[in-house]
Design a protein around this motif. Structure first.
Motif, PDB file in Angstrom:
ATOM      1  N   ILE A   1     -67.305  29.093  12.402  1.00  0.00           N
ATOM      2  CA  ILE A   1     -68.001  28.083  11.602  1.00  0.00           C
ATOM      3  C   ILE A   1     -67.036  27.016  11.095  1.00  0.00           C
ATOM      4  O   ILE A   1     -67.278  25.814  11.224  1.00  0.00           O
ATOM      5  N   ALA A   2     -65.937  27.455  10.482  1.00  0.00           N
ATOM      6  CA  ALA A   2     -64.984  26.515   9.896  1.00  0.00           C
ATOM      7  C   ALA A   2     -64.422  25.578  10.960  1.00  0.00           C
ATOM      8  O   ALA A   2     -64.304  24.358  10.743  1.00  0.00           O
ATOM      9  N   GLU A   3     -64.105  26.126  12.116  1.00  0.00           N
ATOM     10  CA  GLU A   3     -63.563  25.325  13.217  1.00  0.00           C
ATOM     11  C   GLU A   3     -64.592  24.289  13.674  1.00  0.00           C
ATOM     12  O   GLU A   3     -64.272  23.119  13.883  1.00  0.00           O
ATOM     13  N   ALA A   4     -65.837  24.733  13.811  1.00  0.00           N
ATOM     14  CA  ALA A   4     -66.902  23.825  14.244  1.00  0.00           C
ATOM     15  C   ALA A   4     -67.141  22.718  13.224  1.00  0.00           C
ATOM     16  O   ALA A   4     -67.355  21.558  13.587  1.00  0.00           O
ATOM     17  N   MET A   5     -67.094  23.062  11.942  1.00  0.00           N
ATOM     18  CA  MET A   5     -67.286  22.052  10.897  1.00  0.00           C
ATOM     19  C   MET A   5     -66.226  20.969  10.986  1.00  0.00           C
ATOM     20  O   MET A   5     -66.514  19.780  10.851  1.00  0.00           O
ATOM     21  N   ARG A   6     -65.001  21.367  11.223  1.00  0.00           N
ATOM     22  CA  ARG A   6     -63.906  20.390  11.317  1.00  0.00           C
ATOM     23  C   ARG A   6     -64.054  19.498  12.545  1.00  0.00           C
ATOM     24  O   ARG A   6     -63.576  18.363  12.553  1.00  0.00           O
ATOM     25  N   GLU A   7     -64.725  20.000  13.571  1.00  0.00           N
ATOM     26  CA  GLU A   7     -64.896  19.229  14.803  1.00  0.00           C
ATOM     27  C   GLU A   7     -66.063  18.250  14.726  1.00  0.00           C
ATOM     28  O   GLU A   7     -65.970  17.129  15.227  1.00  0.00           O
TER      29      GLU A   7
END
Length: 606
Positions: free
Chosen positions: A263-269
């Motif tokens: 989730i965190a990685e996707a949010m940053r992308e």
């Protein structure tokens, strides 16, 4: 006697009739939007669907289903994590008048057999090796199931690309239009099976009208500029499913995340402007943010800790914040919150919707303060699912409440304290279960939720517990365990808790400590931290938890005081059957699993 709150004016409901109209009108209503759906593939690539590709693929799948003999009223099941193709398949099924049966990808083979058999699903599209093996193991016992398709080519069953190719070969626009024209907004669109906290899952029948009415009465909550929705809660749940449809209705790009760990990685992308969450996810977010602050040293750590304290004091209503507080908040935002938002990929954030369980007030304050405003909602699958939700009205978003009743929905409290509702959100009924339908919906159309609640003076709804969870002590006193659990959960040292005490002289609790917080405490107290299984027997740790319980006991009545507790080093998860797919505790199973521990707690005080 029944008490009714003031209700908002229902939004005009005369536009779209059926769920798939959202897809068909996407380009016309939102010509500026280039990407409708997008899902993560591998580490860095996103699989994007333009509005045109979205419609084309759904239409081809519809023609494939028609070619396979799927007709109006037939059931098609989807078992998958979140991905664009889940939504595309949903639209393909619905526009030919078939009924979608969304199923969790985390349940047992026995549950798959029951749901696929009970729903009379003729075709299932599934994702993953594990799910495939589970369905495969029971397929012989499901005579109605004619076709099994997998999303990826697993060399054992036909797969999605082949189904799309079949639709392309049999494409017939005339048949497709005829299928659509035969549909009504009052037709059943989905049968969503409840997660079964107390027994056999029940199939909730929701119509196109149920879902579209929800969307029309929620559309004014997100800001017009909000254009990126992140979806990671299970699409097979009524809550996330409806929200993803709302995103599309509003012309947002939907970004799907299939793995909670990313989730965190996707949010940053993707830098979403809106997303949903359950309290457990927000707690994990907060813990990571807090841990990042603890990793700092010197002045940087002091400033971070000061900013967190400011955030936890945040009042949602502007007039409830003093000029001095606003000045401090502005400084904290410049020094700390803006960096947190950047780290999360939430620089331009509109709404964070929390549902499915109660959110700690301090978390509501914290996320709202850092620029991720929390809106809470309440409902159940049987109510499509929203009954009440926070809004942008004055005092429409207040901690410890779930906002005002949704437009077009009457909400009342019975003399027993139960929340009941009626309106466009009430389900069609339970599939093939008239007895249970009549048990939950009375002759006047009121749906009895089984939840207890009250209204504030301003008319917001407050959830106070479950009727069925209330128990009576041997002293004849009624106890609502949820009130106690929510109070005790405010402690950062308590991760999970279940209160017990039926027919006993006092209240006790099973507690799983937050071992991350325990470890930090041990370091500060110069105590050697060992494995969790050793720490639950550590006298210092027990004393710490007791001091926390004593602190919160002061805020409860004597009857509600936790007099005895037992620490556990276990995890309550979906995998071990102690949490539902919506992360609710299965109390009956926990009581059975720890029967000896519970008996000993009370035996020691005989």
């Amino acid at each position: 006697m029944v008490f009714l709150p003031p209700n908002f004016k229902t939004v005009n409901m005369s536009e779209m009739k059926c769920i798939y109209d959202i897809m068909l009108q996407y380009s016309e209503r939102h010509p500026e939007q280039k990407i409708a759906l997008s899902g993560k593939i591998g580490k860095n690539k996103w699989n994007e669907y333009t509005p045109q590709q979205y419609i084309k693929t759904a239409n081809e799948l519809s023609c494939a289903l028609l070619a396979k003999g799927i007709a109006k009223g037939d059931k098609v099941a989807v078992i998958s994590t979140n991905r664009p193709e889940w939504t595309i398949m949903q639209m393909a099924v619905l526009q030919i008048g078939a009924i979608l049966v969304p199923i969790y990808p985390t349940i047992t083979a026995e549950d798959y057999q029951f749901i696929l058999q009970h729903s009379e699903a003729k075709l299932v599209l599934l994702e993953g090796e594990i799910v495939m093996r589970k369905v495969q193991s029971v397929a012989a016992n499901i005579p109605n199931l004619k076709d099994i398709y997998t999303f990826a080519d697993r060399k054992e069953y036909p797969y999605l690309d082949q189904l799309i190719a079949l639709g392309r070969e049999n494409y017939d626009e005339t048949k497709l239009r005829m299928a659509r024209s035969a549909n009504s907004e009052n037709d059943c669109a989905m049968i969503i099976y409840t997660s079964g906290t107390t027994g056999t899952p029940k199939g909730v029948m929701l119509s196109h009208h149920n879902i579209m009415s929800q969307i029309r009465n929620l559309k004014q909550i997100p800001s017009p500029w909000s254009k990126k929705g992140l979806s990671f809660l299970p699409l097979c749940h009524a809550y996330e499913n409806m929200i993803v449809l709302l995103y599309q209705y509003l012309g947002m790009t939907v970004y799907y995340v299939s793995n909670l760990a990313t989730i965190a990685e996707a949010m940053r992308e993707v830098h979403p402007t809106m997303m949903t969450a359950v309290p457990r996810v927000l707690e994990k977010f907060y813990e990571k943010i807090e841990a990042s602050g603890k990793a700092k040293t010197g002045a940087a750590r002091s400033i971070f800790e000061w900013a967190v304290k400011i955030a936890l004091q945040y009042n949602i209503e502007p007039e409830d914040r003093s000029a001095v507080y606003n000045m401090l908040h502005k400084l904290a935002d410049k020094l700390v919150y803006s960096k947190i938002r950047k780290g999360l990929g939430a620089e331009n954030f509109d709404i964070l919707v929390s549902g499915a369980a109660s959110l700690k007030p301090q978390l509501c304050s914290f996320f709202s303060a850092i620029g991720m405003p929390v809106f809470e909602g309440y409902g159940m699958t049987e109510t499509s699912p929203v009954i009440a939700v926070s809004c942008r009205e004055k005092y429409g978003r207040e901690a410890n409440t779930v906002g005002f009743p949704l437009g077009g929905v009457d909400v009342a409290i019975t003399k027993e304290g139960e929340i009941i509702c009626r309106g466009h959100n009430v389900m069609m009924g339970y599939y093939k279960n008239e007895e249970q339908t009549n048990a939950i919906i009375d002759e006047s159309g009121w749906l009895h939720t089984g939840d207890m609640g009250r209204f504030t003076e301003r008319g917001q709804l407050v959830i106070t517990g479950r009727l069925k969870n209330i128990f009576k002590t041997s002293m004849g006193k009624y106890v609502n365990p949820q009130i106690i659990e929510e109070k005790m959960s405010q402690s950062k040292y308590i991760d999970q808790i279940v209160v017990v005490g039926e027919n006993q002289k006092f209240v006790a609790a099973l507690i799983i400590p937050d071992f991350s917080a325990i470890k930090d405490w041990c370091e500060s107290e110069k105590i050697i931290y060992l494995h969790p299984k050793e720490m639950i027997d550590n006298l210092n740790v027990k004393s710490l938890i007791k001091s926390e319980i004593d602190k919160y006991n002061k805020e409860l009545s004597k009857t509600e005081n936790v007099m005895k507790f037992e620490l556990l080093a276990d995890e309550w998860t979906q995998e071990n059957g102690l949490l539902t797919p919506t992360l609710k505790v299965k109390r009956n199973k926990i009581s059975k699993k720890y029967a000896d521990v519970i008996q000993k707690m009370f035996a020691d005080h005989q």
